[in-house]
Design a protein around this motif. Structure first.
Motif, mmCIF file in Angstrom:
data_model
loop_
_atom_site.group_PDB
_atom_site.id
_atom_site.type_symbol
_atom_site.label_atom_id
_atom_site.label_comp_id
_atom_site.label_asym_id
_atom_site.label_seq_id
_atom_site.Cartn_x
_atom_site.Cartn_y
_atom_site.Cartn_z
ATOM 1 N N THR A 1 0.852 -1.371 -0.424
ATOM 2 C CA THR A 1 0.001 0.406 0.067
ATOM 3 C C THR A 1 1.401 1.381 -0.182
ATOM 4 O O THR A 1 0.644 1.731 -0.288
ATOM 5 C CB THR A 1 -0.546 -0.448 1.484
ATOM 6 N N ILE B 1 -0.949 -4.331 3.627
ATOM 7 C CA ILE B 1 -0.389 -3.736 3.998
ATOM 8 C C ILE B 1 0.515 -2.857 5.357
ATOM 9 O O ILE B 1 1.409 -3.545 5.910
ATOM 10 C CB ILE B 1 -1.972 -3.621 5.187
ATOM 11 N N TRP C 1 -2.536 0.544 10.064
ATOM 12 C CA TRP C 1 -4.103 -0.460 9.369
ATOM 13 C C TRP C 1 -4.809 -0.407 11.112
ATOM 14 O O TRP C 1 -5.869 -1.116 11.456
ATOM 15 C CB TRP C 1 -3.486 -1.765 9.065
ATOM 16 N N ILE D 1 0.003 -9.302 -1.035
ATOM 17 C CA ILE D 1 0.150 -7.989 -0.549
ATOM 18 C C ILE D 1 -0.221 -7.476 0.160
ATOM 19 O O ILE D 1 -0.048 -8.295 1.064
ATOM 20 C CB ILE D 1 -1.855 -8.429 -1.017
ATOM 21 N N LEU E 1 -0.787 -12.465 2.454
ATOM 22 C CA LEU E 1 -1.115 -11.317 3.642
ATOM 23 C C LEU E 1 -0.157 -10.752 4.215
ATOM 24 O O LEU E 1 0.616 -11.349 4.193
ATOM 25 C CB LEU E 1 -1.903 -11.096 3.828
ATOM 26 N N GLU F 1 -10.057 -2.586 4.615
ATOM 27 C CA GLU F 1 -10.148 -4.532 3.892
ATOM 28 C C GLU F 1 -11.062 -4.283 2.289
ATOM 29 O O GLU F 1 -10.137 -4.835 1.581
ATOM 30 C CB GLU F 1 -10.910 -5.024 4.337
ATOM 31 N N ILE G 1 -7.909 -3.679 -0.245
ATOM 32 C CA ILE G 1 -7.142 -4.660 -0.297
ATOM 33 C C ILE G 1 -7.604 -5.747 -1.257
ATOM 34 O O ILE G 1 -7.240 -6.548 -1.606
ATOM 35 C CB ILE G 1 -6.252 -5.491 1.338
#
Ligand SMILES: *[C@@H]1O[C@H](CO)[C@@H](O)[C@H](O)[C@H]1NC(C)=O
Ligand SMILES: *[C@@H]1O[C@H](CO)[C@@H](O)[C@H](O)[C@H]1NC(C)=O
Ligand SMILES: *[C@@H]1O[C@H](CO)[C@@H](O)[C@H](O)[C@H]1NC(C)=O
Length: 413
Positions: free
Chosen positions: A33, A78, A82, A76, A118, A53, A56
């Motif tokens: 991100t 974050i 968050w 992916i 993730l 979310e 994502i």
């Protein structure tokens, strides 16, 4: 005799030891991100682009259905911003429930169901860089356990709000704590970037044994100037940095900004070519929902990815500089090479550059080599090591060549 060779083997493996979690034997590929979405927590004004979310999941959908995953783009991540600003009653980090109403575990499940992984973000210090709760020496264990309980696959561990001595304790301690959870978690350490990125302050042998990748230098921004400053720093310091990289342990010059606002088409190629030569993680930070076809084609170039993902895992180097031109080479498996000729010039006219492979130290094959232009997707011909050839490079652009023994028929992908 057996004992002697065993001894040599052990010595060699000790020299090249990397964090033993079996992960990222080739550089990780994915999306993060930070560069594009920063600390945008304003979901009222920016429901599509705020850290939450929805962002994502919508990126995950694209990653899974637009050809990215099959090419290896699977992480992916974050980045900062968050969590809530306070821990829960059990002292655990907790996601902002307005932006992550289903929680991180459900998000990990969503990604795993699509063959993706993730990543999450933490910070060795009192606060994260964005001012959210950090991880101090006494919360390392509980944070590692929390991430593992959410079935997270990667941790970027930043370094704001701590001093050097706490970092020197905290980064190895988090590595051990992640290991103790029993879950293989790609561990990305921002530590060296906070210590100037160079020996003797940075011990790359130690880093390679506790982290899978690390940020060495400044954050990338959405500009050609930023890309150039990173390229120059990695070139000037390549003798210290190059031996640090190898399977399971990578230098990270930061995210790919192809598909964003700041780079022209030629400049995007330049970043991608040098990142491939550097055996760098290919972590995009862009909008896969709206990305242009041109940018997508560059990022999905199979031969570019083949070069980046070469299993030898040897980082390339800048080998020559002449005026605004630079030549970079990377050795690949099976006597294959990648050669990038970068034109940093801005004076409009494309530059012609004449060279031969012997000058670039590519000489083993008596029958010569085949040259293939990676971005033009064009076979250029077969040359003997000493035989001159010419490439033409656009201003702020690059020519990336895949070089392979003439005895092999085709390029591999
Ligand atoms: C570093 O910070 C810690 C607090 O987290 C403090 O106890 C320690 O004295 C500091 N060390 C130095 C060298 O400043
Ligand atoms: C933990 O470390 C040991 C020893 O280095 C290694 O064999 C194991 O695979 C690691 N486990 C995880 C989950 O990283
Ligand atoms: C770097 O770390 C390695 C592994 O922990 C250690 O053996 C070595 O002595 C360190 N080098 C320096 C210069 O401190």
């Amino acid at each position: 005799m057996h004992l002697v060779s065993l001894g040599i083997l052990l010595a060699l493996s000790a020299l090249c030891s990397s964090l033993d979690n079996g992960l990222v034997r080739t550089p990780p590929m994915g999306w993060m991100t930070w560069e594009r979405y920063r600390c945008n927590i304003d979901c009222k004004t920016d429901p599509e682009d705020c850290i939450g979310e929805h962002l994502i999941k919508s990126i995950a959908d694209k990653m899974a259905d637009s050809g990215w995953r099959e090419l290896g783009y699977v992480y992916i991540s974050i980045d900062d911003c968050w969590s809530l600003k306070h821990r829960d009653s059990n002292g655990r980090l907790q996601p902002d429930p307005d932006r992550f109403p289903s929680g991180i575990k459900a998000l990990a499940d969503y990604l795993h169901a699509r063959g993706l992984k993730l990543g999450i973000y933490g910070d060795m210090g009192t606060y994260t860089c964005g001012g959210y709760p950090g991880t101090t020496l006494d919360t390392i264990k509980i944070d590692a356990e929390t991430f593992a309980s959410w079935e997270v696959d990667m941790l970027k561990f930043d370094g704001c709000y701590s001093n050097s001595s706490d970092k020197a304790l905290g980064y190895p301690k988090m590595s051990a704590a992640l290991n103790a959870t029993g879950r293989p978690i790609l561990y990305s350490c921002s530590w060296p970037a906070y210590e100037g990125g160079l020996p003797p302050k940075v011990n790359y042998t130690l880093l390679g044994s506790i982290c899978n990748m690390w940020r060495n230098f400044d954050d990338i921004e959405d500009s050609w100037a930023s890309v150039l400053s990173i390229i120059e720093w990695f070139a000037v310091n390549q003798d210290a940095l190059q031996p640090a990289a190898g399977p399971g342990r990578w230098n990270d010059p930061d995210m790919l900004i192809t598909g964003d606002f700041g780079l022209s088409y030629e400049q995007s190629k330049s970043q991608l070519a040098i990142w491939a030569i550097l055996a760098a993680p290919l972590i995009m930070s862009n909008d896969l929902r709206t990305i242009s076809q041109d940018a997508k084609n560059l990022l999905q170039n199979r031969l570019l990815i083949y070069i980046n993902q070469d299993s030898l895992g040897k980082q390339g180097k800048r080998v020559a500089k002449a005026g605004s031109l630079e030549v970079w080479t990377r050795e690949l498996v099976n006597e294959q090479y990648a050669v990038a000729v970068l034109n940093k010039g801005t004076d409009g006219l494309p530059k012609h550059f004449t060279t031969n492979l012997a000058l670039l130290n590519i000489t083993e094959c008596t029958f010569g080599y085949k040259l293939y232009d990676v971005f033009d997707e064009e076979f250029l011909g077969t040359v003997k090591s000493e035989e001159p050839f010419v490439v033409t490079i656009a201003p702020t652009g690059v020519v990336l060549l895949f070089v392979h023994p003439a005895s092999t028929k085709h390029h591999p992908v």
